[in-house]
Design a protein around this motif. Structure first.
Motif, mmCIF file in Angstrom:
data_model
loop_
_atom_site.group_PDB
_atom_site.id
_atom_site.type_symbol
_atom_site.label_atom_id
_atom_site.label_comp_id
_atom_site.label_asym_id
_atom_site.label_seq_id
_atom_site.Cartn_x
_atom_site.Cartn_y
_atom_site.Cartn_z
ATOM 1 N N TRP A 240 0.821 -1.203 0.000
ATOM 2 C CA TRP A 240 0.000 0.000 0.000
ATOM 3 C C TRP A 240 0.860 1.261 0.000
ATOM 4 O O TRP A 240 0.561 2.225 -0.715
ATOM 5 C CB TRP A 240 -0.936 -0.002 1.211
ATOM 6 C CG TRP A 240 -2.026 -1.024 1.144
ATOM 7 C CD1 TRP A 240 -2.204 -2.099 1.981
ATOM 8 C CD2 TRP A 240 -3.104 -1.080 0.197
ATOM 9 N NE1 TRP A 240 -3.317 -2.812 1.607
ATOM 10 C CE2 TRP A 240 -3.897 -2.215 0.527
ATOM 11 C CE3 TRP A 240 -3.474 -0.298 -0.884
ATOM 12 C CZ2 TRP A 240 -5.035 -2.562 -0.188
ATOM 13 C CZ3 TRP A 240 -4.618 -0.642 -1.606
ATOM 14 C CH2 TRP A 240 -5.382 -1.764 -1.258
ATOM 15 N N HIS A 294 -6.546 0.217 3.326
ATOM 16 C CA HIS A 294 -5.540 1.256 3.526
ATOM 17 C C HIS A 294 -6.209 2.619 3.442
ATOM 18 O O HIS A 294 -6.933 2.912 2.488
ATOM 19 C CB HIS A 294 -4.442 1.166 2.472
ATOM 20 C CG HIS A 294 -3.370 2.203 2.631
ATOM 21 N ND1 HIS A 294 -2.412 2.129 3.621
ATOM 22 C CD2 HIS A 294 -3.119 3.340 1.939
ATOM 23 C CE1 HIS A 294 -1.593 3.178 3.523
ATOM 24 N NE2 HIS A 294 -2.006 3.921 2.511
ATOM 25 N N THR A 301 -3.040 0.796 7.698
ATOM 26 C CA THR A 301 -3.280 -0.430 6.937
ATOM 27 C C THR A 301 -3.708 -1.526 7.897
ATOM 28 O O THR A 301 -3.076 -1.731 8.935
ATOM 29 C CB THR A 301 -2.012 -0.889 6.197
ATOM 30 O OG1 THR A 301 -1.644 0.108 5.229
ATOM 31 C CG2 THR A 301 -2.241 -2.212 5.482
#
Length: 320
Positions: A240, A294, A301
């Protein structure tokens, strides 16, 4: 939600997997539960690799977008221009963008709108599905469900078609494309395509719900464009951060369609919350369940991985 609450839900549900919560680059919670291999009593660890089912569609989408960035494909490239005589039931106006957004309308080899359960035996000859081209007989013969662009209709087969188009346009195999264009640039050293019949010792075996039978006869022996790549909770945190630093995020996570039945929106390979900027990937299949979200504003996250189909959901619902 505190650590004790997660432990309680894990205990009540017999959860097998890993939970991790990161905030602004710091690990707030990380814990493994259950067994990666039940017969040998091998416990899951926080570094265990799990198959993530449809969570892998995000990796396919980013691979395709990298080819679009280089001009090898465009979002308007038609599937037919690269398929030739293959898969004749895919209409001539179906484009890469239609496939990415699940608006192609093509028939699906695994139609989740039908009467389907994760532990069903859906595919025969799973041991033959080691290449994208090997999926052609599985993808063929399914009539279109609606015209291209008419509506959203989640389609697993569409993402295998995307893998096939990426291969034919670039001249490289799908698995190599994902490694070279996503895994290596993002620093995902614990993520990759593992054969289900020769899993390494650090990967969790997938189990059917309620029994100790594995999923080896349920899924393609080697995952492809529609999902099944193996990863870890730590690599998802890296994923992410790398995505939002890569320049692909604006395109990939821009809402393209409302999906009211899921209370979500959809971008290009990624699910999006309707009222905020939180992005998520999720997957559900025999012996695999996964959800990772996220929030790009807070850098938070949350990832839940499990080696059973129902395993991830009680904890994911509680903490997300």
């Amino acid at each position: 939600m505190g650590r004790e609450d997660i432990d309680r839900i894990a205990g009540d549900t017999g959860f097998s997997g890993v939970v991790r919560i990161d905030r602004a680059g710091e690990v707030e919670f990380e814990k493994a539960y259950g067994f990666a291999h039940r017969a040998h009593r091998v416990p899951n660890t926080v570094d265990t690799r799990f198959g993530i089912a449809s969570g892998g569609k995000g990796f396919t989408a980013l691979t395709v977008l990298s080819l679009v960035r280089e001009g090898v494909l465009t979002l308007g490239t038609t599937a037919r221009s690269l398929l030739g005589d293959d898969l004749p039931l895919i209409a001539g106006d179906v484009t890469v963008e239609h496939l990415l957004t699940h608006t192609s309308g093509i028939g699906d080899y695994l139609d989740e709108e039908g009467d389907w359960e994760a532990d069903d035996y859906v595919i025969s000859d799973v041991h033959r599905l080691t290449t994208t081209e090997a999926f052609l007989p599985l993808l063929d013969g399914h009539p279109a469900k609606f015209g291209a662009g008419e509506r959203f209709g989640y389609c697993n087969g569409g993402y295998v078609v995307l893998a096939l188009l990426a291969e034919r346009a670039s001249g490289r195999g799908y698995h190599d494309l994902v490694r070279d264009r996503v895994l290596d640039p993002f620093g995902l050293t614990r993520t990759g395509f593992l054969r289900s019949d020769e899993l390494p010792g650090d990967a969790a075996v997938g189990y059917l719900d309620g029994v100790d039978r594995t999923n080896v006869f349920h899924l393609p022996v080697l995952a492809n464009g529609d999902g099944g790549i193996h990863t870890t909770a730590g690599d998802m945190a890296k994923f992410w951060r790398a995505l939002f630093a890569s320049g692909y995020a604006d395109e990939a996570v821009r809402p393209r369609h409302d999906v009211p039945e899921e209370s979500l929106c959809y971008g290009l390979g990624f699910w999006l919350h309707q009222t905020g900027d939180t992005v998520l990937l999720a997957g559900y299949d025999a012996g695999q369940s996964f959800k990772s979200t996220h929030d790009p504003h807070t850098g938070t996250t949350t990832t839940v991985l499990s080696n059973t189909a129902p395993g991830a959901w009680p904890i994911a619902r509680a903490i997300m």
